[in-house]
Design an enzyme around this catalytic site. Structure first.
Site, short mmCIF file in Angstrom:
data_model
loop_
_atom_site.label_atom_id
_atom_site.label_comp_id
_atom_site.label_asym_id
_atom_site.label_seq_id
_atom_site.Cartn_x
_atom_site.Cartn_y
_atom_site.Cartn_z
CE1 TYR A 56 9.14 0.94 1.83
CE2 TYR A 56 7.73 -0.98 2.08
CZ TYR A 56 8.99 -0.42 2.05
OH TYR A 56 10.09 -1.19 2.27
CG ASP A 93 15.72 10.62 1.29
OD1 ASP A 93 16.30 11.13 0.32
OD2 ASP A 93 16.32 10.31 2.35
CG HIS A 108 18.54 0.11 -1.63
ND1 HIS A 108 19.12 0.24 -0.38
CD2 HIS A 108 19.27 -0.85 -2.27
CE1 HIS A 108 20.15 -0.60 -0.27
NE2 HIS A 108 20.26 -1.27 -1.40
CB CYS A 116 2.07 -1.22 -13.28
SG CYS A 116 0.84 -2.39 -13.89
CB CYS A 139 -1.22 0.91 -13.25
SG CYS A 139 -2.22 -0.15 -14.29
N GLY A 182 27.25 8.28 5.75
CA GLY A 182 26.03 7.94 6.49
C GLY A 182 25.45 6.56 6.25
#
Ligand code: OAD
Length: 244
Positions: A56, A93, A108, A116, A139, A182
């Site tokens: 990620y 995004d 999503h 946290c 955090c 898309g």
């Protein structure tokens, strides 16, 4: 098409492809290079958080190198000049936000945000330190700082904003519009939105590079690049609706 009272739009990875972000299921798609179970499930985070964090962090960093494209901008124009609209995106995004979309529901999650693990609070965290693939972000909400996880809906988790999505579909009337752009139609509940909208009388329109698995749920199908097709479609609709 007569001017609808309301529009519900659903977008997927295909709308950001022309900005340079990989889709999931195409050749070279994200799920070609990675096993979903290893990077996109709660179990993966529990078993091997380093690998998940690395995956990620790379995707979070990639946001710094991309820009919205004509398809994102066409949806901003549709929202500004057309009827009431909710834009639901499966994309994590931030290209819809950066194109100026206001009524946006990222079902999503969002790459820009971290959550946290202790308190569940979300924060926008995109500083250089937050983008270090070797160090977990911590955090600032707990007295003893706790590790943060990506604010992403993983497989097996419930998508965000489902009540708002149901309410938006329930509010659609005969002749309203559901536009889908898309997305391969593989992942539920998003993949069921077109069928649900059609069942309450909305007109369902698809813009996609190739026919998705749920192509039968659409009244109108436009195959092509979203960046080419969508601006023309939006332009034509806005002209048609202003003529009435
Ligand atoms: P997919 O990768 O499954 O599908 C992308 C779709 O976009 C395909 O049908 C392509 O034909 C189409 N496409 C590609 N380039 C395009 C372009 N320039 N213009 C128009 N269409 C184009 O991505 P999604 O359907 O978004 O979930 O995937 C759905 C979910 O599955 C994702 O949100 C993600 C993934 O697993 C989670 O991570 C929870």
């Amino acid at each position: 098409m007569l001017r609808p009272e309301r529009i519900v739009v659903l977008t997927g990875a295909g709308i950001s492809a022309e900005s340079g972000l990989a889709t999931f299921r195409g050749d070279d798609g994200l799920w070609e290079g990675h096993r979903i179970e290893e990077v996109a499930t709660p179990a993966a985070w529990w078993r091997d958080p380093e690998t998940v964090w690395r995956f990620y962090t790379l995707r979070r960093r990639a946001l710094l190198d991309v820009e919205p494209n004509d398809a994102h901008r066409a949806l901003t124009r549709l929202e500004r000049e057309g009827p009431e609209m909710l834009l639901i995106t499966q994309n994590v995004d931030d290209l819809h936000q950066r194109a100026g979309s206001g009524s946006l529901l990222p079902m999503h999650g969002q790459l820009r945000m971290l959550r946290c693990e202790q308190s569940g609070r979300r924060q926008e965290r995109m500083s250089e330190a937050d983008l270090d693939a070797r160090v977990f972000a911590e955090c600032t909400c707990c007295s003893t700082p706790s590790r943060m996880r990506p604010d992403i809906v993983w497989f097996g988790e419930i998508p965000m904003g489902m009540e708002r999505i149901h309410a938006a579909i329930d509010a659609l009337q005969h002749g309203d519009l559901c536009l889908v752009v898309g997305t391969s139609g593989h992942v539920h509940p998003a993949a069921g939105i077109a069928a649900a909208a059609r069942s309450v009388g909305a007109i369902t329109v698809l813009v996609n590079l190739d026919a998705p698995v749920n192509v039968g749920d659409f009244d109108e199908v436009h195959l092509g690049l979203a960046g080419d097709v969508l601006p023309e479609l939006v332009d034509a609709w806005l002209k048609e609706w202003s003529d009435v």
